[in-house]
Write an enzyme that holds these catalytic residues in place. Structure first.
Site, PDB file in Angstrom:
ATOM      1  N   GLU A  16      45.410  46.939  39.556  1.00 33.31           N
ATOM      2  CA  GLU A  16      44.599  46.458  40.683  1.00 33.31           C
ATOM      3  C   GLU A  16      44.110  47.622  41.539  1.00 33.31           C
ATOM      4  OE1 GLU A  16      43.513  43.552  40.909  1.00 33.31           O
ATOM      5  OE2 GLU A  16      44.901  42.217  39.865  1.00 33.31           O
ATOM      6  N   ASP A  48      41.539  40.047  29.608  1.00 32.41           N
ATOM      7  CA  ASP A  48      40.078  40.032  29.732  1.00 32.41           C
ATOM      8  C   ASP A  48      39.426  41.412  29.802  1.00 32.41           C
ATOM      9  OD1 ASP A  48      41.360  40.325  32.182  1.00 32.41           O
ATOM     10  OD2 ASP A  48      40.230  38.780  33.235  1.00 32.41           O
ATOM     11  N   GLU A  61      40.864  27.063  38.291  1.00 29.20           N
ATOM     12  CA  GLU A  61      41.523  28.200  37.646  1.00 29.20           C
ATOM     13  C   GLU A  61      41.892  27.897  36.191  1.00 29.20           C
ATOM     14  OE1 GLU A  61      41.574  31.055  38.842  1.00 29.20           O
ATOM     15  OE2 GLU A  61      43.164  32.218  37.944  1.00 29.20           O
ATOM     16  N   GLU A 117      33.276  35.436  38.173  1.00 29.09           N
ATOM     17  CA  GLU A 117      32.924  35.547  36.748  1.00 29.09           C
ATOM     18  C   GLU A 117      31.702  34.734  36.326  1.00 29.09           C
ATOM     19  OE1 GLU A 117      35.987  35.415  37.929  1.00 29.09           O
ATOM     20  OE2 GLU A 117      36.855  37.301  37.238  1.00 29.09           O
ATOM     21  N   THR A 173      34.995  46.452  35.955  1.00 29.92           N
ATOM     22  CA  THR A 173      35.448  45.058  35.992  1.00 29.92           C
ATOM     23  C   THR A 173      35.520  44.523  37.421  1.00 29.92           C
ATOM     24  OG1 THR A 173      37.061  43.505  35.090  1.00 29.92           O
ATOM     25  CG2 THR A 173      37.937  45.529  36.052  1.00 29.92           C
TER      26      THR A 173
END
Ligand code: DMJ
Length: 576
Positions: free
Chosen positions: A136, A276, A369, A390, A473
């Site tokens: 993160e 992902d 989610e 997304e 990302t």
């Protein structure tokens, strides 16, 4: 009327005529220009509503709590664990400000960008006793700083030159160095957690995710190119190669693993949580650094995903060892996949999945989610929508690729839902439960770095006009520079920003045109050998007899999983 005032009237008249002419000619060029203008202004306001509230109520802490107009220092709590001992004087790391930097440039607000850069230069420190999640912190903080440094040194951004002396890069390098001890493991796979001041703490957990090890190369690679210190790129590359070596014979990877033993903990995986951005960084790493190695990894990984996870427009999870389906779930994170497919040109597949995600968005008002495809119901505990980007991201990519106005409609609908359900006086709040639309007191930083950015770029892409960028990302732009490329792939010669370094390029068949289902039998272009559809999985028995669905494979033409009929034969019996 005096000569002077008559002159003023004439001038005003000319200005009005001229602006009408410009307006008409741009409208003629793009029939959607009026709508785009209106929508980009709407998104600009959304961003500032979120940003100004953060600056007013939460800065310099990490994230805004928009319902109570307070803050949370979330960076050290990101992931699934909480930080135990934050010092009293800790004021957060201004996470949302760092995440906003590139968005401010894209919105053309160079004054605020410069103000933010200077504040961070003078106040940000990583010398804190804080245990942070490496992944993160890499995508949000390191990526935010590296990208903003590049934008700050770009002459088009009109920064007051005297005031910027690479301070963001100095901060990024300091942070990168604090990451390095995490990679000191027998496998080279990094620990998920590290203390910024003291390195890896005693008895640190050894479990991490595939994304955690495989989504570092863009930021760490860029940091090495900018500083000339190869260590950052080297450790990220070593971890990525190790991870790739752990793939199964089907070219599948799991979701969680142990960094000390290099063994898989969770063998089931898909394209969502925990994996992902691993796929994303293979293709984007290839675009940014021109490495053939990344392309080869990506191509194999992509084919395996299409073969084992795809079910028509949906993607389920499967066991990396057998390829057998495990969980039939749609997750909000998966919605980035169509955007990735655009990057490799698999537009038809991208379009069909995107439509399904948007269908679910429409059904609930936002994307839940997790949705259980096999039970056609929401996951009992994961009913939330934390302002994720997304679907907007994929919509932006698909519009760039197709210019199909349908995607503008989708974008407008996303903007309207966000404003209707999540906008509050103090910013934008996450949704706790999509069935009740009950709100949660959290405005995630990616709303500023991604959600608003992709929506804005959908309607106004002038930022992309003269340069090629890839987005990390977390939505931070990095320019595609020929000087960062080992060798540029054929596909990118259109850019005037990059150039071919090697004359002789190998002929390569596109992953999309020849190998991806549903093309059942194609010529591979080399030796006239037919290429089998990538999605085809034969039934267990050659005579197609079966006892359960487990005995049935995947149809090579439609890519749909076959099921066992009551008479005991595999076929496409179930139509969904
Ligand atoms: C972002 O932090 C990044 O996009 C990450 O890769 C996963 N998704 C969140 C936002 O949903």
């Amino acid at each position: 009327m005096s000569h002077g005032s008559r002159g003023t009237w004439v001038l005003m008249f000319l200005v009005i005529i001229l602006s009408m002419f410009i307006h008409n000619s741009t409208s003629k060029l793009d029939p959607y220009s009026v709508k785009k203008k209106r929508m980009s202004e709407k998104v600009r306001k959304m961003f500032y509503h979120a940003y100004n509230n953060y600056m007013m109520h939460a800065f310099p802490h990490d994230e805004l709590k928009p319902l109570t107009k307070t803050f949370t220092d979330s960076l050290s709590e990101l992931g699934n664990l909480k930080l135990e001992h934050l010092p009293q004087e800790y004021n957060g790391s201004s996470l949302s400000l760092i995440e906003s930097l590139s968005s401010l440039v894209i919105l053309g607000n160079h004054t605020e960008f410069e103000r933010a850069v200077l504040w961070l230069s003078e106040n940000l420190t990583f010398d804190v006793d804080a245990r942070i999640n490496l992944f993160e912190c890499n995508i949000r903080v390191l990526g935010g700083l590296v990208s903003a440094h590049i934008l700050a040194t770009d002459s088009t951004n009109r920064l007051n030159k005297g005031t910027y002396e690479n301070q963001l890069l100095v901060l990024a390098e300091d942070l990168g160095q604090r990451f390095l001890p995490a990679f000191d493991t027998p496998t080279g796979l990094p620990y998920a957690w590290i203390n910024l001041k003291y390195g890896v703490i005693k008895n640190e957990i050894t479990e991490t995710s595939t994304s955690g090890c495989g989504s570092l190369i863009l930021e760490m690679g860029a940091l090495s190119r900018l500083t000339g210190d190869p260590r950052f790129e080297n450790v990220a590359l070593r971890a990525l190669r190790k991870l790739w070596s752990m793939r199964s014979s089907l070219n599948l990877l799991g979701t969680t693993l142990d960094v000390e033993t290099g063994e898989w903990i969770e063998h089931s995986s898909g394209i969502g949580a925990g994996v992902d951005s691993f796929y994303e960084y293979l293709i984007k790493g290839h675009i940014l650094f021109g490495r053939e190695e990344f392309w080869r990894m990506f191509q194999s990984a992509y084919l395996a995903v299409q073969k084992y996870f795809r079910y028509g427009p949906w993607y389920h999870e499967a066991d990396m060892r057998t390829g057998k389906a495990t969980f039939w779930q749609l997750t909000s994170l998966q919605a980035f996949w169509p955007g990735l497919q655009v990057l490799v040109g698999d537009i038809a597949a991208a379009n069909s999945s995107h439509r399904e995600f948007f269908h679910v968005w429409n059904k609930f008002g936002v994307l839940p989610e997790r949705y259980l495809l096999d039970h056609q119901m929401l996951h009992p505990t994961e009913k939330y929508y934390p302002l994720r980007p997304e679907l907007a991201e994929s919509t932006f990519y698909l519009y760039q690729a197709t210019k199909d106005p349908w995607y503008l409609e989708v974008g407008e609908s996303i903007v309207d839902s966000l404003n209707f359900y999540t906008r509050v006086e103090g910013g934008y709040a996450s949704i706790r439960d999509v069935t009740t639309m009950e709100l949660e007191d959290h405005q995630h930083s990616f709303f500023l770095s991604e959600t608003c950015k992709y929506l804005y770029l959908l309607f106004d892409d002038s930022f992309l006009a003269n340069q090629n960028y890839i987005f990390t990302t977390e939505g931070h732009p990095l320019p595609v520079l020929s000087s960062w490329h080992e060798k540029l792939p054929e596909a990118y010669i259109l850019s005037n920003f990059t150039s071919i370094k090697s004359e002789v390029q190998p002929k390569r068949s596109s992953a999309m045109s020849s190998r991806i289902c549903p093309a059942a039998m194609l010529n591979d272009g080399h030796n006239n050998e037919p290429v089998e559809s990538a999605c085809h999985i034969p039934d267990t028995h050659a005579d197609h007899r079966c006892v359960t669905d487990e005995d049935c494979g995947v149809d090579s033409t439609s890519c749909r999983r076959r099921s066992c009929s009551m008479a005991g034969y595999c076929g496409l019996w179930l139509l969904i």
